[in-house]
Design a protein around this motif. Sequence first.
Motif, mmCIF file in Angstrom:
data_model
loop_
_atom_site.group_PDB
_atom_site.id
_atom_site.type_symbol
_atom_site.label_atom_id
_atom_site.label_comp_id
_atom_site.label_asym_id
_atom_site.label_seq_id
_atom_site.Cartn_x
_atom_site.Cartn_y
_atom_site.Cartn_z
ATOM 1 N N GLU A 1 -33.969 -54.354 -62.197
ATOM 2 C CA GLU A 1 -32.845 -55.284 -62.197
ATOM 3 C C GLU A 1 -32.897 -56.102 -60.907
ATOM 4 N N PRO A 2 -33.024 -57.417 -61.008
ATOM 5 C CA PRO A 2 -33.172 -58.249 -59.806
ATOM 6 C C PRO A 2 -32.033 -58.104 -58.798
ATOM 7 N N SER A 3 -30.848 -57.758 -59.266
ATOM 8 C CA SER A 3 -29.708 -57.662 -58.351
ATOM 9 C C SER A 3 -29.676 -56.336 -57.589
ATOM 10 N N LEU A 4 -30.541 -55.387 -57.955
ATOM 11 C CA LEU A 4 -30.543 -54.086 -57.293
ATOM 12 C C LEU A 4 -31.774 -53.921 -56.414
ATOM 13 N N SER A 5 -31.533 -53.798 -55.126
ATOM 14 C CA SER A 5 -32.625 -53.525 -54.197
ATOM 15 C C SER A 5 -32.053 -52.734 -53.028
ATOM 16 N N ALA B 1 -37.346 -52.988 -54.588
ATOM 17 C CA ALA B 1 -36.615 -53.613 -55.690
ATOM 18 C C ALA B 1 -36.798 -52.804 -56.969
ATOM 19 N N THR C 1 -38.230 -53.531 -48.117
ATOM 20 C CA THR C 1 -37.285 -53.791 -49.199
ATOM 21 C C THR C 1 -37.894 -53.275 -50.495
ATOM 22 N N LYS D 1 -33.545 -44.555 -60.195
ATOM 23 C CA LYS D 1 -34.168 -45.848 -60.479
ATOM 24 C C LYS D 1 -35.663 -45.614 -60.680
#
Length: 81
Positions: free
Chosen positions: A58-62, A55, A53, A30
């Motif tokens: 892609e907002p859905s991947l963290s 991130a 956290t 990433k």
Amino acid sequence: MKKIETYQCELCGTEYKDKKQAQACERGHKKNLRVAGKEYSENDKYGFPEFVTVASEEPSLSAVYQYSRLTDESFYGGNHE
């Protein structure tokens, strides 16, 4: 004498004999990561957040990482308390 040529992923440092494998490794990481959040513990005397956290684009991947202080002071070059 024998010359050995390897290729290294610039992100994680893993070495490969094959250039395509190193390129695939680099594509698999990433990129453009950012710290999206931090949670501090009220009992922490070192000032680091207990949870971080991270991130991706892609907002859905963290991912959430928990801080764990190393207890071997020699790693830090001595006792810094």
